[in-house]
Design a protein around this motif. Structure first.
Motif, PDB file in Angstrom:
ATOM      1  N   ARG A  52      24.774 -30.547   1.487  1.00 34.81           N
ATOM      2  CA  ARG A  52      25.313 -29.253   1.068  1.00 34.81           C
ATOM      3  C   ARG A  52      26.686 -28.977   1.680  1.00 34.81           C
ATOM      4  NH1 ARG A  52      20.665 -25.299   2.790  1.00 34.81           N
ATOM      5  NH2 ARG A  52      19.771 -27.092   3.828  1.00 34.81           N
ATOM      6  N   ILE A 109      27.400 -23.613  -6.918  1.00 33.07           N
ATOM      7  CA  ILE A 109      26.560 -22.911  -5.937  1.00 33.07           C
ATOM      8  C   ILE A 109      25.537 -22.019  -6.631  1.00 33.07           C
ATOM      9  CG2 ILE A 109      26.589 -21.182  -4.088  1.00 33.07           C
ATOM     10  CD1 ILE A 109      29.354 -22.296  -3.278  1.00 33.07           C
ATOM     11  N   LEU A 115      22.025 -24.163  -2.102  1.00 29.44           N
ATOM     12  CA  LEU A 115      23.446 -23.929  -1.854  1.00 29.44           C
ATOM     13  C   LEU A 115      23.720 -22.449  -1.625  1.00 29.44           C
ATOM     14  CD1 LEU A 115      24.963 -26.376  -4.498  1.00 29.44           C
ATOM     15  CD2 LEU A 115      24.854 -26.673  -2.017  1.00 29.44           C
ATOM     16  N   GLU A 119      25.478 -20.721   1.651  1.00 24.61           N
ATOM     17  CA  GLU A 119      26.568 -19.751   1.545  1.00 24.61           C
ATOM     18  C   GLU A 119      26.258 -18.508   2.382  1.00 24.61           C
ATOM     19  OE1 GLU A 119      27.177 -17.968  -2.341  1.00 24.61           O
ATOM     20  OE2 GLU A 119      29.325 -17.885  -1.995  1.00 24.61           O
TER      21      GLU A 119
END
Lengths: 190, 190
Positions: A52, A109, A115, A119
DNA sequence: GTCTATAGTGCGATAGAC
DNA sequence: GTCTATCGCACTATAGAC
């Protein structure tokens, strides 16, 4: 002949984003990214702690953009003014030229929960740094943490809107709108 | 003799929390959890999509606690009052009896970045549900999203403080303090 | 740079509940 | 009979150990 080409890290990031965009994140293996970027799998994991991370590494430069205006502000500035200044200043980084890239990256994303979690983790790190900075400036708890959370949340919401398909205003304009919405939400004018 | 015991899911969750607490999250394998709970590894993954989920499944019951007071509120209630009501009502769930369990669970989460990311993901899901509920009640954007983000952030910060080692006030008291801090941050009284 | 443990998936078989 | 929980096994990719 050079043993290794320069810019391996950047090449891996570009290759990854392109493969993720065309095939999807899950359908792309690390082996595939490494092969396209002319390195071994092992090299990929030397540059990025996990798969990732290839999409997120490098944006820590952007931390300074957020903290610098706060460090420069007068000592008696109210916390809300510090947050406003940092948020608007961070917008200088996101000019019109970066919008297509940001949209492509976010599209990847948005398709993958893992993902999205990463974030959120990155934003949480930013919140912690910012909170510590405010405490160092003399802001007391729980105000410092609330201010830091609010600042990063407003940044995130502004960014999301800035890259929305039908949005063409500047980051600064979008962020200003959200700052006003927060103020009206907390203390309605009527 | 029955092929399977009832309550497999709960048994897996209890076993996992205990092993994580004593050995650490990374040092505990899924095979180990499954063995202790008298099932196979494959069964674990039928109940939980991944290893992390065993610590988070089941808390979605708590979503209703947050949304119910909002659904019951008068149609002309201001967004901030909806948020205040939901936040304080959610505190009813977190009584003194649950504090030791919550602390044990959080101690595991706090030691592992991957678990912290999952926690943030769960809170993000709550934010989305809450935002949609506010929109359904007629709150316009961007206020609805800002209100939802703010509500869940205040909840998270209140929860973190509620389970802090030296904290013995009620959830409601802690949350009230944070609501006041937010108001003072956004519109300082002096 | 190689080797290996663990996470996580796919699928067919099976046992019990209804 | 259907439905669902479980098993068992083969398999891949990630990620870390050596």
């Amino acid at each position: 002949m050079a043993r290794w080409q320069p810019g391996t890290r950047e090449r891996l990031q570009e290759t990854a984003l392109q493969l993720f965009g065309t095939q999807g994140y899950d359908a792309t293996t690390v082996a595939e990214i490494a092969r396209d970027a002319q390195v071994t799998e092992r090299t990929f994991f030397r540059h990025f702690a996990d798969k990732r991370e290839v999409l997120f590494a490098g944006q820590s430069d952007f931390l300074g953009l957020f903290t610098h205006p706060i460090e420069q502000a007068p000592a008696d500035a109210a916390p809300f003014e510090l947050v406003r200044g940092a948020l608007l200043a961070s917008g200088d980084f996101f000019d019109a030229e970066k919008r297509p890239f940001s949209r492509a990256r976010q599209a990847v994303i948005d398709q993958n929960p893992a993902l999205q979690e990463r974030e959120l983790g990155k934003l949480a790190t930013l919140k912690i740094h910012l909170g510590a900075l405010l405490v160092a400036r003399g802001v007391t708890e729980p105000t410092a943490t609330i201010a830091a959370e609010t600042a990063v949340t407003l940044f995130h919401l502004s960014f999301q809107q800035w890259i929305a398909a039908d949005e063409d205003r500047s980051f600064r304009a979008v962020a200003t709108e959200r700052l006003a919405a927060l103020q009206d939400f907390v203390h309605p004018t009527r």
